[in-house]
Structure formats: C-alpha cells, structure tokens
Design a protein around this motif. Structure first.
Motif, PDB file in Angstrom:
ATOM      1  N   LYS A 120      35.917   0.483  20.584  1.00 31.23           N
ATOM      2  CA  LYS A 120      36.735  -0.270  19.640  1.00 31.23           C
ATOM      3  C   LYS A 120      37.241  -1.506  20.373  1.00 31.23           C
ATOM      4  CE  LYS A 120      40.833   0.125  16.659  1.00 31.23           C
ATOM      5  NZ  LYS A 120      41.948   0.995  16.238  1.00 31.23           N
ATOM      6  N   LEU A 121      36.951  -2.681  19.829  1.00 34.08           N
ATOM      7  CA  LEU A 121      37.235  -3.927  20.527  1.00 34.08           C
ATOM      8  C   LEU A 121      38.659  -4.407  20.268  1.00 34.08           C
ATOM      9  CD1 LEU A 121      33.894  -5.904  20.059  1.00 34.08           C
ATOM     10  CD2 LEU A 121      34.531  -4.232  21.801  1.00 34.08           C
ATOM     11  N   PRO A 122      39.173  -5.259  21.163  1.00 29.27           N
ATOM     12  CA  PRO A 122      40.506  -5.850  20.959  1.00 29.27           C
ATOM     13  C   PRO A 122      40.448  -6.951  19.907  1.00 29.27           C
ATOM     14  CG  PRO A 122      39.524  -6.746  22.930  1.00 29.27           C
ATOM     15  CD  PRO A 122      38.569  -5.680  22.427  1.00 29.27           C
ATOM     16  N   ARG A 123      41.585  -7.507  19.631  1.00 30.05           N
ATOM     17  CA  ARG A 123      41.706  -8.511  18.577  1.00 30.05           C
ATOM     18  C   ARG A 123      42.485  -9.721  19.112  1.00 30.05           C
ATOM     19  NH1 ARG A 123      41.461  -7.053  13.186  1.00 30.05           N
ATOM     20  NH2 ARG A 123      42.070  -4.928  13.733  1.00 30.05           N
ATOM     21  N   GLY A 124      42.063 -10.919  18.724  1.00 36.87           N
ATOM     22  CA  GLY A 124      42.854 -12.100  19.045  1.00 36.87           C
ATOM     23  C   GLY A 124      42.091 -13.152  19.822  1.00 36.87           C
TER      24      GLY A 124
ATOM     25  N   GLU B   5      35.701 -14.805  17.019  1.00 35.53           N
ATOM     26  CA  GLU B   5      34.621 -14.300  16.169  1.00 35.53           C
ATOM     27  C   GLU B   5      34.801 -12.794  15.991  1.00 35.53           C
ATOM     28  OE1 GLU B   5      31.066 -17.363  17.532  1.00 35.53           O
ATOM     29  OE2 GLU B   5      31.093 -15.335  18.354  1.00 35.53           O
ATOM     30  N   PRO B   6      35.789 -12.364  15.221  1.00 37.54           N
ATOM     31  CA  PRO B   6      36.158 -10.940  15.194  1.00 37.54           C
ATOM     32  C   PRO B   6      35.075 -10.012  14.670  1.00 37.54           C
ATOM     33  CG  PRO B   6      37.322 -12.174  13.489  1.00 37.54           C
ATOM     34  CD  PRO B   6      36.678 -13.189  14.372  1.00 37.54           C
TER      35      PRO B   6
ATOM     36  N   THR C 250      26.364  -9.655  13.132  1.00 35.58           N
ATOM     37  CA  THR C 250      27.616  -9.841  12.404  1.00 35.58           C
ATOM     38  C   THR C 250      27.829  -8.700  11.427  1.00 35.58           C
ATOM     39  OG1 THR C 250      27.409 -12.246  12.579  1.00 35.58           O
ATOM     40  CG2 THR C 250      28.914 -11.402  10.904  1.00 35.58           C
ATOM     41  N   LEU C 251      29.006  -8.120  11.456  1.00 33.97           N
ATOM     42  CA  LEU C 251      29.344  -7.061  10.504  1.00 33.97           C
ATOM     43  C   LEU C 251      29.398  -7.620   9.084  1.00 33.97           C
ATOM     44  CD1 LEU C 251      32.213  -5.198  12.392  1.00 33.97           C
ATOM     45  CD2 LEU C 251      29.934  -4.286  11.895  1.00 33.97           C
ATOM     46  N   PRO C 252      29.025  -6.818   8.095  1.00 30.32           N
ATOM     47  CA  PRO C 252      29.078  -7.298   6.713  1.00 30.32           C
ATOM     48  C   PRO C 252      30.497  -7.310   6.158  1.00 30.32           C
ATOM     49  CG  PRO C 252      28.365  -5.011   6.766  1.00 30.32           C
ATOM     50  CD  PRO C 252      28.470  -5.461   8.204  1.00 30.32           C
ATOM     51  N   ASN C 253      30.676  -8.057   5.079  1.00 26.39           N
ATOM     52  CA  ASN C 253      31.891  -8.024   4.260  1.00 26.39           C
ATOM     53  C   ASN C 253      33.167  -8.373   5.020  1.00 26.39           C
ATOM     54  OD1 ASN C 253      30.256  -7.049   2.106  1.00 26.39           O
ATOM     55  ND2 ASN C 253      30.415  -4.970   2.947  1.00 26.39           N
ATOM     56  N   GLY C 254      33.043  -9.240   6.017  1.00 22.41           N
ATOM     57  CA  GLY C 254      34.226  -9.705   6.718  1.00 22.41           C
ATOM     58  C   GLY C 254      34.897  -8.685   7.608  1.00 22.41           C
ATOM     59  N   GLN C 255      34.213  -7.598   7.936  1.00 21.89           N
ATOM     60  CA  GLN C 255      34.800  -6.598   8.807  1.00 21.89           C
ATOM     61  C   GLN C 255      34.962  -7.153  10.222  1.00 21.89           C
ATOM     62  OE1 GLN C 255      32.936  -2.555   8.375  1.00 21.89           O
ATOM     63  NE2 GLN C 255      31.606  -3.640   6.942  1.00 21.89           N
ATOM     64  N   ALA C 256      35.887  -6.559  10.976  1.00 23.06           N
ATOM     65  CA  ALA C 256      36.110  -6.926  12.366  1.00 23.06           C
ATOM     66  C   ALA C 256      35.806  -5.739  13.271  1.00 23.06           C
ATOM     67  CB  ALA C 256      37.555  -7.379  12.578  1.00 23.06           C
ATOM     68  N   PHE C 257      35.307  -6.022  14.456  1.00 16.21           N
ATOM     69  CA  PHE C 257      35.005  -4.952  15.408  1.00 16.21           C
ATOM     70  C   PHE C 257      36.274  -4.302  15.955  1.00 16.21           C
ATOM     71  CE2 PHE C 257      30.846  -7.029  15.459  1.00 16.21           C
ATOM     72  CZ  PHE C 257      30.006  -5.916  15.438  1.00 16.21           C
ATOM     73  N   ALA C 258      37.425  -4.899  15.720  1.00 15.65           N
ATOM     74  CA  ALA C 258      38.687  -4.274  16.113  1.00 15.65           C
ATOM     75  C   ALA C 258      39.182  -3.265  15.091  1.00 15.65           C
ATOM     76  CB  ALA C 258      39.758  -5.349  16.326  1.00 15.65           C
ATOM     77  N   ASP C 259      38.513  -3.196  13.931  1.00 24.12           N
ATOM     78  CA  ASP C 259      38.978  -2.291  12.872  1.00 24.12           C
ATOM     79  C   ASP C 259      38.613  -0.835  13.136  1.00 24.12           C
ATOM     80  OD1 ASP C 259      40.003  -4.473  11.519  1.00 24.12           O
ATOM     81  OD2 ASP C 259      38.226  -4.729  10.259  1.00 24.12           O
ATOM     82  N   GLY C 260      37.655  -0.580  14.017  1.00 21.71           N
ATOM     83  CA  GLY C 260      37.230   0.782  14.280  1.00 21.71           C
ATOM     84  C   GLY C 260      36.200   0.802  15.396  1.00 21.71           C
ATOM     85  N   PHE C 261      35.731   1.994  15.712  1.00 16.68           N
ATOM     86  CA  PHE C 261      34.743   2.150  16.778  1.00 16.68           C
ATOM     87  C   PHE C 261      33.352   1.763  16.279  1.00 16.68           C
ATOM     88  CE2 PHE C 261      38.086   4.868  18.443  1.00 16.68           C
ATOM     89  CZ  PHE C 261      38.007   4.654  19.806  1.00 16.68           C
TER      90      PHE C 261
ATOM     91  N   GLY D  79      40.681 -15.329  28.238  1.00 18.46           N
ATOM     92  CA  GLY D  79      40.397 -16.740  28.394  1.00 18.46           C
ATOM     93  C   GLY D  79      39.048 -16.975  29.043  1.00 18.46           C
ATOM     94  N   GLY D  80      38.848 -18.190  29.515  1.00 16.81           N
ATOM     95  CA  GLY D  80      37.564 -18.575  30.078  1.00 16.81           C
ATOM     96  C   GLY D  80      36.932 -19.666  29.248  1.00 16.81           C
ATOM     97  N   ASN D  81      35.857 -20.230  29.788  1.00 17.88           N
ATOM     98  CA  ASN D  81      35.237 -21.391  29.165  1.00 17.88           C
ATOM     99  C   ASN D  81      34.738 -21.126  27.751  1.00 17.88           C
ATOM    100  OD1 ASN D  81      35.647 -22.727  31.599  1.00 17.88           O
ATOM    101  ND2 ASN D  81      33.649 -22.124  32.383  1.00 17.88           N
ATOM    102  N   TRP D  82      34.231 -19.930  27.517  1.00 17.53           N
ATOM    103  CA  TRP D  82      33.649 -19.640  26.205  1.00 17.53           C
ATOM    104  C   TRP D  82      34.720 -19.298  25.170  1.00 17.53           C
ATOM    105  CZ3 TRP D  82      30.130 -14.832  25.030  1.00 17.53           C
ATOM    106  CH2 TRP D  82      29.625 -14.951  23.713  1.00 17.53           C
ATOM    107  N   PRO D  83      35.556 -18.291  25.389  1.00 19.93           N
ATOM    108  CA  PRO D  83      36.519 -17.954  24.323  1.00 19.93           C
ATOM    109  C   PRO D  83      37.709 -18.901  24.260  1.00 19.93           C
ATOM    110  CG  PRO D  83      36.811 -16.497  26.190  1.00 19.93           C
ATOM    111  CD  PRO D  83      35.589 -17.314  26.501  1.00 19.93           C
ATOM    112  N   GLY D  84      37.985 -19.622  25.360  1.00 16.98           N
ATOM    113  CA  GLY D  84      39.204 -20.414  25.395  1.00 16.98           C
ATOM    114  C   GLY D  84      40.417 -19.522  25.633  1.00 16.98           C
ATOM    115  N   PRO D  85      41.593 -20.108  25.832  1.00 10.87           N
ATOM    116  CA  PRO D  85      42.780 -19.316  26.136  1.00 10.87           C
ATOM    117  C   PRO D  85      43.354 -18.650  24.890  1.00 10.87           C
ATOM    118  CG  PRO D  85      43.360 -21.621  25.979  1.00 10.87           C
ATOM    119  CD  PRO D  85      41.861 -21.569  25.856  1.00 10.87           C
ATOM    120  N   PRO D  86      44.166 -17.630  25.081  1.00  5.41           N
ATOM    121  CA  PRO D  86      44.910 -17.071  23.939  1.00  5.41           C
ATOM    122  C   PRO D  86      45.821 -18.137  23.333  1.00  5.41           C
ATOM    123  CG  PRO D  86      45.033 -15.622  25.855  1.00  5.41           C
ATOM    124  CD  PRO D  86      44.440 -16.907  26.337  1.00  5.41           C
ATOM    125  N   ASP D  87      46.136 -17.949  22.054  1.00  3.35           N
ATOM    126  CA  ASP D  87      47.076 -18.860  21.408  1.00  3.35           C
ATOM    127  C   ASP D  87      48.280 -18.082  20.893  1.00  3.35           C
ATOM    128  OD1 ASP D  87      46.242 -17.597  19.081  1.00  3.35           O
ATOM    129  OD2 ASP D  87      45.045 -19.294  18.363  1.00  3.35           O
TER     130      ASP D  87
END
Length: 454
Positions: A172-176, A210-211, A234-245, A294-302
């Motif tokens: 289950k992935l983090p979010r943000g 890109e959740p 990409t998950l269908p229907n706007g789902q996020a990988f943080a929503d579940g395993f 953070g890092g070059n690809w995701p950028g820093p948290p906001d």
C-alpha cells in the motif's frame, strides 16, 4: 530531472537510484480494452456477435499483441518475507540490510535513511511499515545540510540475490506530493562494474503527484536515467494506489521481463528494446525497498503533503523461474475439483465446468506458449468475447483472440487477459457440472486455481 550519470558506488548498499523523468508512458490494459470496445461499438456500429466464431474485419475482437504476456505459472517459492514479527521490531536482519546515509541517492533526494524503528518496523499484523517523517530531532546531516526528513531504505545485497523468476510484493503506497516509494533491483556486480552497467530493474516506482500511476523501467548502459526503457500502469476510475494494497511483480527470463500490477501484465521488454545497447539482465540481482522524499523527479513535498507518510508492505516473495508454456495436467480448484470439458466433447461451445478429478482427457490442460489453455485440441474461451461479470466459459477453436488469453498469478488467480477478470465457480458451488464463468477478481477461494504441475 538530471540525465547526468551518478557517481559510481563504492559498495552495493550505497548505490544511487536514478529518476526516470521524461517517460514514454504505455497505456494500461484497462484503457486499451476500453478503446477496443469504443472502436467496435462507435466506429463499426455493432459489437461482434461472437468472439469465438468467424468474424469480419469490422467486428473482429482484439487479437493478442506481441507484448501480451502468456499464461505462466511461477516456479517454486525460493525466498520470502511475510513480516510476521512482533510490533515495533526491525525487519529481519538476516534478510534485510538497512542503509544509513543522507547522500540523496544521486537524485537530490531530501531524506536521511536511518536504521531506526522510527522509520522501518513491523506492525504486528503481518506488515512492514516504512515511514517517512518530517523533522530531524537527532541532527542528521544530508548532502544539502541539516536533513529535513527521515525514512528507510532496505536491501538484500548481503543476504539474497537471484537471476530470473517471479519477484513480487504486495504494497500500500503513501500519499502526497514529494513521496517516492519504490520496489526495485540492482545487479550483484554493482561494486565491480558500477551503475548502470550492473543493470537496474524498477519493478514499481510511484511519484506522489501521480497517485494512480506506477512506472516500471530498465536501466543499463546506453538506456539509463531519462533514457530508460520504461512504461506505466494507471488504475481505472481515478483510484489511487494509497487507497489499498496492490501487488507489483516482474516475470524475468533470460530473454524478456514482464511487469504486472495485480496480475495484469502491462508491458514486456526484450533485448530488442535496448536500442542496440547491451542487455545486462543476465546475472543475479538483489532486492530494494525504499521510500524517498523529494528528488529531481517527484519534486519536494508541498503544503498539502501530510506527515508521517508510510509505505506498508504485506509481503515480498521470489519464485524460481516458471513455465511459459508446455506444462500439461489437471487444473484444480475449490475443494479439489478439476477444470473439465463437459462430456469430453470438443465441439465448439461445449461448456467448461467443474467435476471430480478422474484423469480423463477432458481434464488434461496444456498451458500453451501463446497464452491459451488447451484441452481436446481446442482453447478455453469466454463466450461472445464478453468482458462482463457472469460471462460463461466454453471450448472453442483457438483463434488468437484476447478472450482466449489466460494468466495464472502468484496468488493462484486465473485471469482472463481481455476482461481482466478471474475464472470463477458461481456461488462457490462445486457440484459436478457447475459451469464456470468470469467475474471481477475478489480473492475468494472459489476463484483460486492450481496450474498443471508438469
């Protein structure tokens, strides 16, 4: 992102990880299937009457593309961590080494990787929790000064390496924004030849902005960093990988690597994809789990990124290489029943059912190299090329359509490629003669199947 090569690592534990940055995204299988349906219904006016019978050019259902993975049963389980220890304890040091550094991983990442249970610990419920925290009460120093975040990165470089097979984790992935979780591998010759000559297989990477999307990539000499060989799901229907395993895996052979999410294959890469550069995926690799900040690809948290954030890992499993075709025998399901062709008839449309195992030809199935399951000289097929829950299963002439493509997953689901749904025993009724169907995969026992053993 920067495409300059990172400095060579002095030892595998400190190997840099490269952002992919500019990516050539591949459409997820659900998106491709939706496009096929829209084209058939919108452009041609009518949907195909039957995927199993003759079809005109206008109404023909999708055929398997070269990138479609064949049905493959993983080999025996050879290494695993189910994370079943007491809550608050470190992951098993006999399996995992925790890196400790603030080097930024070659990507200008912001975290300090610690060896503390504050950042990597078992939860007592069968999970490993890798936690990224904001703040630095211990005064850790990073490449840019006093560290702003702490997290964890774990490898098997000192305990386990393997070439080829199924490499899989349920996470289950983090979010943000600014979060960068990954499950990946590096070649065990990293200390001798450096990166990217050692090779890198990114089984799963996600960036927080890109959740609902994950990436799978290969890095090697001539195709690293921003030039990596890569695709995404990409998950269908706007789902996020943080929503579940979700389950992330690769099937790796000497001549190909296939990426899967929840048992669905979304890309296959071969030596032909390295643009004339060496295919360096011919030796053992070790596993890595980490959560970068953070890092070059995701950028820093906001300001919208809440801390702490966690990457929760249910298990990591590695199987020996399986068979990509040729295994023949019984396919067994709930309560030991067998996959059976009714009355041992091979006429088109003969129902496929469950029946007590009896060793007859009606129960002898071959996992063919083209992704089909075959008995009595014909293929297991979803009637009328349907992708709907409840669509019946029957025998039909093998025709190369996706409705005849199947895949055994590590979780023992038998998934139809066209529908992305599971072979299902209706109402878990194992009475002899119960006809089978496809249904949305639920993980239920009546959707579990054991492939032929030989």
């Amino acid at each position: 992102m920067t495409t300059q090569p990172p400095p060579r690592a002095s030892r595998p534990a400190l190997a840099p990880r490269r952002a992919v940055g500019s990516r050539r995204a591949l459409a997820s299988r659900p998106a491709l299937l939706a496009l096929v349906v829209l084209l058939a219904a919108g452009l041609f006016g009518t949907a195909p009457a039957s995927a199993s019978g003759p079809a005109s050019a206008a109404s023909a259902p999708a055929r398997a593309a070269a990138s479609d993975v064949v049905a493959q049963a993983p080999g025996p389980l050879v290494w695993a961590d189910e994370f079943n220890g007491p809550a608050g304890t470190l992951p098993d040091p006999a399996r995992w080494n925790q890196e400790v550094n603030g080097s930024g991983g070659g990507n200008n990442e912001l975290q300090y990787y610690t060896g503390s249970t504050d950042n990597a610990a078992l939860d007592g419920s069968g999970n490993l929790v890798i936690t990224a925290r904001q703040g630095n009460p211990r005064g850790y120093q990073c490449w840019y000064g006093t560290c702003q975040y702490t997290s964890a990165r774990m490898t098997t470089a000192q305990s386990f390496t393997q070439a080829y097979g199924r490499f899989e984790a349920r996470i289950k992935l983090p979010r943000g924004r600014g979060m960068w979780p990954a499950f990946w591998m590096l070649g065990n010759n990293l200390g001798q030849v450096g990166w990217p000559a050692s090779g890198e297989i990114d089984i799963m990477e996600n960036v927080g902005h890109e959740p609902g999307r994950v990436h799978g990539s290969l890095h090697g000499p001539g195709y690293s960093g921003g030039s990596a060989v890569t695709g995404s799901y990409t998950l269908p229907n706007g789902q996020a990988f943080a929503d579940g395993f979700h389950t992330f895996a690769v099937d790796w052979t000497p001549t190909s690597i296939t990426w899967l999410v929840d048992g669905v294959a979304y890309q296959t890469r071969t030596p032909a994809d390295t643009r004339g550069n060496p295919w360096v995926f011919d030796h053992p690799f070790f596993l890595i789990l980490n959560l970068a900040v953070g890092g070059n690809w995701p950028g820093p948290p906001d300001g919208g990124t809440a801390f702490p954030q966690s990457m929760v890992v249910d298990y990591v499993r590695v199987h020996a290489p399986g068979s990509s075709g040729g295994a023949t025998g019984a396919v067994t399901g709930l309560n030991g029943v067998c996959l059976d062709v009714a009355a041992a008839q091979n006429a088109n449309g003969t129902p496929i059912q469950v029946y007590g195992c009896n060793g007859t030809a009606a129960q002898v199935w071959t996992v063919a190299a083209d992704g089909t399951l075959r008995a009595l000289g014909k293929c297991m097929d979803v009637a009328n090329n349907s992708t709907a829950d409840g669509a019946p299963i029957h025998l039909w002439d093998c025709n190369g359509y996706l409705s005849q493509q199947w895949r055994f997953t590590a979780g023992r689901d038998l998934v139809n490629v066209a529908a992305d749904k599971c072979l299902d025993i209706p109402s878990a009724n194992t009475a002899p003669g119960t006809r089978l169907q496809i249904w949305t995969c639920t993980g239920a026992a009546h959707q579990k199947w054991s492939p032929p053993a030989g």
